[in-house]
Design an enzyme around this catalytic site. Sequence first.
Site, PDB file in Angstrom:
ATOM      1  N   CYS A  30      69.423 -41.027  62.829  1.00 37.26           N
ATOM      2  CA  CYS A  30      68.709 -40.333  61.750  1.00 37.26           C
ATOM      3  C   CYS A  30      67.476 -41.084  61.255  1.00 37.26           C
ATOM      4  CB  CYS A  30      69.650 -39.995  60.591  1.00 37.26           C
ATOM      5  SG  CYS A  30      70.811 -41.250  60.055  1.00 37.26           S
ATOM      6  N   SER A  36      66.822 -47.546  53.937  1.00 35.23           N
ATOM      7  CA  SER A  36      67.587 -48.662  54.493  1.00 35.23           C
ATOM      8  C   SER A  36      68.014 -49.647  53.417  1.00 35.23           C
ATOM      9  CB  SER A  36      66.776 -49.383  55.564  1.00 35.23           C
ATOM     10  OG  SER A  36      65.705 -50.100  54.992  1.00 35.23           O
ATOM     11  N   ASP A  72      58.128 -36.651  53.323  1.00 31.17           N
ATOM     12  CA  ASP A  72      58.513 -38.043  53.181  1.00 31.17           C
ATOM     13  C   ASP A  72      58.433 -38.381  51.691  1.00 31.17           C
ATOM     14  OD1 ASP A  72      58.894 -40.854  53.829  1.00 31.17           O
ATOM     15  OD2 ASP A  72      56.757 -41.062  53.368  1.00 31.17           O
ATOM     16  N   CYS A 112      71.158 -45.901  64.502  1.00 35.27           N
ATOM     17  CA  CYS A 112      71.581 -44.540  64.153  1.00 35.27           C
ATOM     18  C   CYS A 112      70.609 -43.520  64.752  1.00 35.27           C
ATOM     19  CB  CYS A 112      71.639 -44.365  62.640  1.00 35.27           C
ATOM     20  SG  CYS A 112      69.997 -44.368  61.874  1.00 35.27           S
ATOM     21  N   ASP A 115      53.134 -40.408  55.389  1.00 33.05           N
ATOM     22  CA  ASP A 115      52.065 -41.412  55.396  1.00 33.05           C
ATOM     23  C   ASP A 115      52.224 -42.440  56.498  1.00 33.05           C
ATOM     24  OD1 ASP A 115      54.378 -42.469  53.913  1.00 33.05           O
ATOM     25  OD2 ASP A 115      53.112 -44.241  53.638  1.00 33.05           O
ATOM     26  N   ASP A 150      58.587 -42.142  49.857  1.00 35.14           N
ATOM     27  CA  ASP A 150      57.829 -43.338  49.469  1.00 35.14           C
ATOM     28  C   ASP A 150      56.515 -43.424  50.232  1.00 35.14           C
ATOM     29  OD1 ASP A 150      60.015 -43.954  47.857  1.00 35.14           O
ATOM     30  OD2 ASP A 150      60.973 -45.128  49.438  1.00 35.14           O
ATOM     31  N   LYS A 199      63.987 -42.281  60.800  1.00 33.96           N
ATOM     32  CA  LYS A 199      62.684 -41.988  61.389  1.00 33.96           C
ATOM     33  C   LYS A 199      62.154 -43.263  62.033  1.00 33.96           C
ATOM     34  CE  LYS A 199      61.376 -40.605  57.299  1.00 33.96           C
ATOM     35  NZ  LYS A 199      60.550 -40.165  56.148  1.00 33.96           N
ATOM     36  N   THR A 249      63.930 -38.931  54.180  1.00 34.00           N
ATOM     37  CA  THR A 249      63.549 -40.267  53.741  1.00 34.00           C
ATOM     38  C   THR A 249      64.469 -41.343  54.296  1.00 34.00           C
ATOM     39  OG1 THR A 249      63.190 -41.631  51.753  1.00 34.00           O
ATOM     40  CG2 THR A 249      64.783 -39.850  51.542  1.00 34.00           C
ATOM     41  N   ASN A 250      63.847 -42.387  54.836  1.00 34.86           N
ATOM     42  CA  ASN A 250      64.590 -43.574  55.267  1.00 34.86           C
ATOM     43  C   ASN A 250      64.924 -44.411  54.042  1.00 34.86           C
ATOM     44  OD1 ASN A 250      64.231 -42.888  57.948  1.00 34.86           O
ATOM     45  ND2 ASN A 250      62.707 -44.473  58.386  1.00 34.86           N
TER      46      ASN A 250
HETATM   47 ZN   LIG Z   1      70.364 -43.347  59.916  1.00 36.00          ZN
END
Ligand SMILES: [Zn+2]
Length: 200
Positions: free
Chosen positions: A106, A60, A15, A104, A133, A17, A108, A57-58
């Site tokens: 993908c 958004s 991950d 979606c 984390d 951040d 997490k 990594t997300n």
């Molecule tokens: Zn996604």
Amino acid sequence: MSNMFTARSTAVFLDRDGTLNHDTGYVTTPEQLVLFPGVPEAIARLNQLGAMVLLVTNQSAIGRGMMTIEGLEAIHERLAEMIRPYGAWIDGIFFCPHHPQDGCECRKPKAGLINQAVNRFALDVSQCYLVGDKRSDLEAAQTASVPGVLVMTSTYSADVVRARDAGQVQLDYIADSFVHAVDWIEQQMMSRGNRIRQYR
Ligand SMILES: [Zn+2]
């Protein structure tokens, strides 16, 4: 450096951040990427072990219109520059650009990012690890059958231990820092290598 323990089917999913760098809410500029102490050296150790090092990594902020794909690429170029002097590199970056409400596959805690990497590189999930984390990181790892390491490096981490204690999520190891997470992964990979050698 040669490596007798691990084929290229091994990866360590990281991950970003809150795991590698301070989680400031949204990291949307290269200047906001501030790594925790020892992170470049620890990534270099994973590189030397022969494991692929893959970010999952997300992001958004893209789906929310706070950042472009090009902006994210600039941050990851900065990350590469920051770790390169230590002989460290990232082998691949898998990111979810979607808004949480997009539904979606993908973002997490879904396992889509991990599964993309597993398919692309023909990874053996039982030989992989994930370090994160947040509960969403460890849930994604669990869904993908990848052993999960929690780092207690953000305000989200304590919640994951509580969730583990309540039987809601599975953790394979808890580390107080990314460096100590890599210590443990290194030990695991070395002992596995020793076992393989014994039985040859
Ligand atoms: Zn996604």
